[in-house]
Every structure is written in C-alpha cells, then in structure tokens.
Scaffold this motif. Structure first.
Motif, mmCIF file in Angstrom:
data_model
loop_
_atom_site.group_PDB
_atom_site.id
_atom_site.type_symbol
_atom_site.label_atom_id
_atom_site.label_comp_id
_atom_site.label_asym_id
_atom_site.label_seq_id
_atom_site.Cartn_x
_atom_site.Cartn_y
_atom_site.Cartn_z
ATOM 1 N N LEU A 64 0.828 -1.202 0.000
ATOM 2 C CA LEU A 64 0.000 0.000 0.000
ATOM 3 C C LEU A 64 0.859 1.247 0.000
ATOM 4 N N SER A 65 0.296 2.332 -0.544
ATOM 5 C CA SER A 65 0.929 3.645 -0.392
ATOM 6 C C SER A 65 0.895 4.004 1.098
ATOM 7 N N HIS A 66 1.708 4.974 1.488
ATOM 8 C CA HIS A 66 1.828 5.319 2.916
ATOM 9 C C HIS A 66 0.485 5.690 3.548
ATOM 10 N N LYS A 81 -3.724 3.694 -2.188
ATOM 11 C CA LYS A 81 -3.384 2.965 -3.412
ATOM 12 C C LYS A 81 -2.643 1.675 -3.073
ATOM 13 N N VAL A 82 -2.711 0.751 -4.017
ATOM 14 C CA VAL A 82 -1.998 -0.514 -3.913
ATOM 15 C C VAL A 82 -1.098 -0.643 -5.146
ATOM 16 N N ASP A 123 2.391 -0.601 -11.210
ATOM 17 C CA ASP A 123 1.707 0.684 -11.114
ATOM 18 C C ASP A 123 0.879 0.728 -9.839
ATOM 19 N N TRP A 124 0.642 1.970 -9.382
ATOM 20 C CA TRP A 124 -0.217 2.226 -8.225
ATOM 21 C C TRP A 124 -1.649 2.365 -8.707
ATOM 22 N N PHE A 125 -2.586 1.734 -8.018
ATOM 23 C CA PHE A 125 -4.001 1.822 -8.348
ATOM 24 C C PHE A 125 -4.798 2.112 -7.084
ATOM 25 N N PRO A 126 -5.877 2.883 -7.198
ATOM 26 C CA PRO A 126 -6.749 3.061 -6.041
ATOM 27 C C PRO A 126 -7.250 1.697 -5.550
ATOM 28 N N VAL A 127 -7.254 1.498 -4.243
ATOM 29 C CA VAL A 127 -7.671 0.213 -3.680
ATOM 30 C C VAL A 127 -9.071 -0.165 -4.156
#
Length: 184
Positions: free
Chosen positions: A55-57, A61-62, A152-156
């Motif tokens: 996860l982002s801090h 996002k994941v 890539d980062w994606f919204p959970v």
C-alpha cells in the motif's frame, strides 16, 4: 524452528475470517503435516507461498505487478527460499524484490488465504498462498524487476482488469488493517 514449523504455528494461531478461508487454513495445515517439503517449489502437489499487497503510505493505493505468466494485475509474491525464517519474512522479501521499494513496513498478518492452480509442475500444481500487507514509505518509487511486465499504483477501490477477487480482497483488508493501526 524450521520454516515449515513456523508456518504451521502461524496458521494454527490464526482463524480464517470467512468459512472458505477457515477451510483453506485447515487444508494448509494438513498439507504441511503430510509433506515435509510442503514449503518448497519442488513439492509437486502444491506448496506454500507468500503474497503481499503493498500500500501507499496513506493506504489509498496498492502497487500491483502485471504478472508475465498469469497476465493479471496481482500483488507481489512468490516462493519460499533457503534462508527464509518465517512466512512474514518471505512476504516482505518478495515485496521488496518485486517492487524495488526499500523500507516497506509489514502489517500484522496473515490477512487472507488463497489457493490457486499454477504452472510450476504441469499438468497440475497449487500455490497455497498466505497473504500479507505492507506499507511503503511516503514518496516511495518502484522499480520494475524482470519478474514483471509493468508495475503501477491503483486506487484500492478501483483495481483494473484483468485481475482477480483475491487481489481485491487482499488490498481492502490491508487498507483496513492500516487504518486500524493508525487509529490505535
């Protein structure tokens, strides 16, 4: 204590949050009791693996990898290796190796269990996946490894296709665990 003993103790102390995962937990424990090599890739019927939703801090996002064999957006994860002491160690090692992000913080876990067919030993082999969550430090930048087509980062709550329900479930549970930890 061996990695197999540690995994059995970890699973014995955990309760599956759904009836399906409780059944899987019991299957995983039976597998470990029946297969001395049940932690290792060479165990043909199947073997335990560890997966980590990074996860982002802030938990919004994941980070997902576009897996070259599965052709899906998935969390980081993989096989146990000599030198691994615990399943959380495997989860963190795989997450760092596949994300290129140092300083990940593993959340308390496991968070979920999943069993899926894989290509390790055709015609049929299973990953008995013990799933965790980790948090990246603020400003973390990923590095694409040779184990990924893309990262890539994606919204959970907006994980793209192609993916699977286990990925969505793990990302939501990791976010909930992070929110719980931040409020306690």
């Amino acid at each position: 204590m061996t990695l197999r003993d540690e995994a059995a103790a970890l699973l014995a102390a955990w309760t599956g949050p759904t009836p399906q995962e409780e059944t899987l937990r019991q299957e995983f424990l039976r597998h470990l009791a029946e297969h001395e090599n049940g932690m290792w890739r060479e165990c043909v019927p199947g073997h335990l693996t560890a997966t980590t939703a990074v996860l982002s801090h802030d938990g919004a996002k994941v980070l997902l990898t576009h897996h070259p064999k599965a052709k899906l957006w998935l969390p980081m994860g993989g096989h146990c290796e000599p030198g691994d002491q615990t399943l959380p160690d495997v989860a963190l090692r795989e997450a760092v190796e596949e994300s290129g992000i140092p300083g990940l913080t593993l959340l308390p876990g496991p968070l979920a269990l999943d069993r899926h067919e894989v290509w390790c030993h055709p015609p049929q082999c299973w990953h008995l996946d013990v799933e965790f969550g980790a948090v990246a430090p603020p400003g973390a930048e990923f590095v694409i490894s040779d184990e990924s087509l893309a990262l890539d980062w994606f919204p959970v709550d907006d994980i793209p296709e192609p993916s699977d329900m286990a990925t969505r479930r793990l990302a939501r549970r990791a976010r909930a665990m992070l929110a719980h930890d931040l409020h306690n």
